[in-house]
Scaffold this active site. Structure first.
Site, PDB file in Angstrom:
ATOM      1  N   ASP A  51     106.300  99.188 -19.745  1.00  0.00           N
ATOM      2  CA  ASP A  51     105.598 100.341 -20.343  1.00  0.00           C
ATOM      3  C   ASP A  51     106.531 101.502 -20.694  1.00  0.00           C
ATOM      4  O   ASP A  51     106.057 102.610 -20.914  1.00  0.00           O
ATOM      5  CB  ASP A  51     104.485 100.828 -19.395  1.00  0.00           C
ATOM      6  CG  ASP A  51     104.979 101.776 -18.311  1.00  0.00           C
ATOM      7  OD1 ASP A  51     106.113 101.592 -17.830  1.00  0.00           O
ATOM      8  OD2 ASP A  51     104.231 102.704 -17.979  1.00  0.00           O
ATOM      9  N   GLU A  52     107.821 101.240 -20.770  1.00  0.00           N
ATOM     10  CA  GLU A  52     108.765 102.354 -20.861  1.00  0.00           C
ATOM     11  C   GLU A  52     109.954 101.991 -21.749  1.00  0.00           C
ATOM     12  O   GLU A  52     110.446 100.866 -21.680  1.00  0.00           O
ATOM     13  CB  GLU A  52     109.286 102.546 -19.442  1.00  0.00           C
ATOM     14  CG  GLU A  52     109.692 103.882 -19.015  1.00  0.00           C
ATOM     15  CD  GLU A  52     110.245 103.786 -17.586  1.00  0.00           C
ATOM     16  OE1 GLU A  52     111.133 104.558 -17.292  1.00  0.00           O
ATOM     17  OE2 GLU A  52     109.800 102.940 -16.799  1.00  0.00           O
TER      18      GLU A  52
ATOM     19  N   ASP B 292     106.758 106.638 -22.025  1.00  0.00           N
ATOM     20  CA  ASP B 292     106.259 106.011 -20.797  1.00  0.00           C
ATOM     21  C   ASP B 292     104.728 106.043 -20.825  1.00  0.00           C
ATOM     22  O   ASP B 292     104.132 107.116 -20.868  1.00  0.00           O
ATOM     23  CB  ASP B 292     106.806 106.786 -19.583  1.00  0.00           C
ATOM     24  CG  ASP B 292     106.500 106.105 -18.266  1.00  0.00           C
ATOM     25  OD1 ASP B 292     107.264 106.298 -17.320  1.00  0.00           O
ATOM     26  OD2 ASP B 292     105.472 105.406 -18.174  1.00  0.00           O
TER      27      ASP B 292
HETATM   28  P1  TTP Z   1     105.017 103.434 -14.058  1.00  0.00           P
HETATM   29  O1  TTP Z   1     105.328 103.840 -15.463  1.00  0.00           O
HETATM   30  O2  TTP Z   1     105.969 103.826 -12.975  1.00  0.00           O
HETATM   31  O3  TTP Z   1     103.603 103.999 -13.635  1.00  0.00           O
HETATM   32  P2  TTP Z   1     102.281 104.138 -14.472  1.00  0.00           P
HETATM   33  O4  TTP Z   1     102.486 103.807 -15.912  1.00  0.00           O
HETATM   34  O5  TTP Z   1     101.212 103.342 -13.797  1.00  0.00           O
HETATM   35  O6  TTP Z   1     101.916 105.669 -14.296  1.00  0.00           O
HETATM   36  P3  TTP Z   1     102.614 106.940 -14.973  1.00  0.00           P
HETATM   37  O7  TTP Z   1     101.535 107.603 -15.782  1.00  0.00           O
HETATM   38  O8  TTP Z   1     103.057 107.792 -13.831  1.00  0.00           O
HETATM   39  O9  TTP Z   1     103.761 106.451 -15.816  1.00  0.00           O
HETATM   40  O10 TTP Z   1     104.847 101.872 -13.998  1.00  0.00           O
HETATM   41  C1  TTP Z   1     104.302 101.105 -15.055  1.00  0.00           C
HETATM   42  C2  TTP Z   1     103.495  99.955 -14.520  1.00  0.00           C
HETATM   43  O11 TTP Z   1     104.297  99.146 -13.671  1.00  0.00           O
HETATM   44  C3  TTP Z   1     102.319 100.383 -13.663  1.00  0.00           C
HETATM   45  O12 TTP Z   1     101.149 100.639 -14.451  1.00  0.00           O
HETATM   46  C4  TTP Z   1     102.148  99.245 -12.734  1.00  0.00           C
HETATM   47  C5  TTP Z   1     103.533  98.648 -12.576  1.00  0.00           C
HETATM   48  N1  TTP Z   1     104.106  99.057 -11.273  1.00  0.00           N
HETATM   49  C6  TTP Z   1     103.953  98.202 -10.189  1.00  0.00           C
HETATM   50  O13 TTP Z   1     103.389  97.109 -10.316  1.00  0.00           O
HETATM   51  N2  TTP Z   1     104.458  98.607  -8.980  1.00  0.00           N
HETATM   52  C7  TTP Z   1     105.082  99.815  -8.790  1.00  0.00           C
HETATM   53  O14 TTP Z   1     105.516 100.139  -7.665  1.00  0.00           O
HETATM   54  C8  TTP Z   1     105.228 100.683  -9.930  1.00  0.00           C
HETATM   55  C9  TTP Z   1     105.910 102.026  -9.764  1.00  0.00           C
HETATM   56  C10 TTP Z   1     104.718 100.245 -11.125  1.00  0.00           C
HETATM   57 MG    MG Z   2     104.072 104.594 -17.000  1.00  0.00          MG
END
Ligand code: TTP
Ligand code: MG
Length: 362
Positions: free
Chosen positions: A106-107, A12
């Site tokens: 991203d995952e 992730d």
């Molecule tokens: P996430 O992997 O949930 O968050 P992140 O990568 O920003 O942070 P983390 O380090 O905690 O993993 O989500 C990936 C991307 O998806 C995030 O950068 C932006 C998008 N996203 C949205 O647009 N809206 C949302 O509510 C979430 C949770 C994510």
């Molecule tokens: Mg993330």
């Protein structure tokens, strides 16, 4: 039956959209930064870790975010750029195993149970992936390694940002016991509240030391959560039989039209075929694979329902080529009457584009 000791990695990216913006604009690296709408009705998509220190979170209204962090820098974001990075990281993941299940941009989950790399060490594979992602994209990714999907997902969050956390099969029971129920994927705030009302907060509140559950509790859980109770109990026992489902790569895009009335001249057929082009171009762009294009085909169905396809290797989609293929297709019938016309584009596999993995054993 599922394999007993599977090796699952969950990867992730750290504050993904914000991280891409920080990479491309170093002045933003150390200031609180969010990606999202910056109008009063906007919403935050994500933010970097300095912004999180102020309590800014994904999905928070921009107005609230600015209340918590008045100096917050908010940028609009660039989805095309995030999609390009997403393809880059997915390509890296595929170098280690074909069993990659993307969950979002991203995952992804990877099943490396049978991977020949690093003598089968999922920990070393995860570390190598993290290094490759950083080297090739300039971005950090956190990883979780565990014998199943839900534990791998929870593990990837344990050492964020830029971290790795491993749960070995021998550690599963001890890891799960004190695990807060709301950390289990699928247990949202509502379910967590229902469980809290039953006095249940951690996995060990649901399953006893011997991994069993009382009939009374089972009944209450079924009453409160319905069928979700079954998977919850499994998770509390550290069990998750779900397999990693690889995303099947799209190998082609196409378009076709069945005609209201059969036609019988080349000129009519050419005009109809060319009228399909703009929509096909759009589909090609949306697939994100125009760089992988390697085959163009024209498909014709005649009024007697015979179907013929003429194809050729090509890296470009152009009218001359299509006309040529159409002419060839029409020679396949003595008196062609056409009821359907289509164009099909084929892609080469992404992995044909990739470099071989540097193979290191430690
Ligand atoms: P996430 O992997 O949930 O968050 P992140 O990568 O920003 O942070 P983390 O380090 O905690 O993993 O989500 C990936 C991307 O998806 C995030 O950068 C932006 C998008 N996203 C949205 O647009 N809206 C949302 O509510 C979430 C949770 C994510
Ligand atoms: Mg993330």
């Amino acid at each position: 039956m599922p394999v007993v000791n599977r090796k699952i990695i969950h990867l992730d990216m750290d504050c993904f959209f914000a991280a891409v913006e920080m990479r491309d604009q170093p002045a933003w690296r150390d200031i609180p930064l969010a990606v999202g709408g910056n109008t009063s009705r906007g919403v935050i998509a994500t933010c970097n870790y300095p912004a999180r220190a102020f309590g800014v979170r994904s999905a928070m209204p921009t107005r609230e975010a600015l209340k918590r962090c008045p100096q917050l820098m908010i940028v609009k974001g660039n989805m095309a750029k995030y999609q390009a990075v997403s393809q880059q990281i997915q390509a890296i993941f595929h170098r280690y195993t074909p069993i990659v299940e993307p969950l979002s941009l991203d995952e992804a989950y990877l099943d490396v149970t049978d991977s020949p790399f690093f003598q089968g060490s999922a920990t070393l594979i995860a570390q190598d992936i993290r290094q490759a992602v950083f080297k090739e994209t300039g971005l950090t990714v956190s990883a979780g390694v565990a014998p199943n999907k839900f534990l791998a997902k929870i593990a990837s969050d344990e050492r964020k940002p830029d971290g790795l956390f491993v749960i070995t099969p021998a550690q599963v029971t001890d890891f799960v016991k004190p695990l807060p129920l709301r950390k289990i994927p699928g247990i949202g705030p509502k379910a967590a509240e229902k469980l809290a009302n039953l006095g249940l907060h951690q996995c060990q509140d649901i399953v006893a030391g011997n991994g069993e559950i009382s009939n009374t509790l089972l009944r209450s859980l079924l009453e409160q959560l319905g069928s979700q109770a079954v998977s919850l109990i499994e998770r509390c026992q550290g069990i998750d039989h779900r397999t990693v489902e690889p995303y099947r790569e799209r190998k082609s895009v196409g378009i076709e039209r069945t005609l209201a009335n059969d036609i019988n001249t080349y000129e009519e057929a050419e005009a109809i075929m060319l009228s399909l082009l703009p929509q096909l171009q759009q589909r090609l762009e949306r697939s994100g694979k125009s760089h992988l294009l390697n085959k163009v085909a024209v498909k014709v169905k005649f009024s007697d329902f015979r179907l013929t396809t003429v194809e050729t290797q090509s890296r470009h989609l152009d009218c001359c080529l299509l006309n040529h293929l159409l002419r060839e297709a029409l020679t396949r019938s003595e008196k062609p009457r056409i009821r359907l016309l289509g164009i099909q584009l084929g892609f080469k596999q992404e992995c044909e584009e990739q470099l071989a993995l540097p193979f290191i054993t430690i």
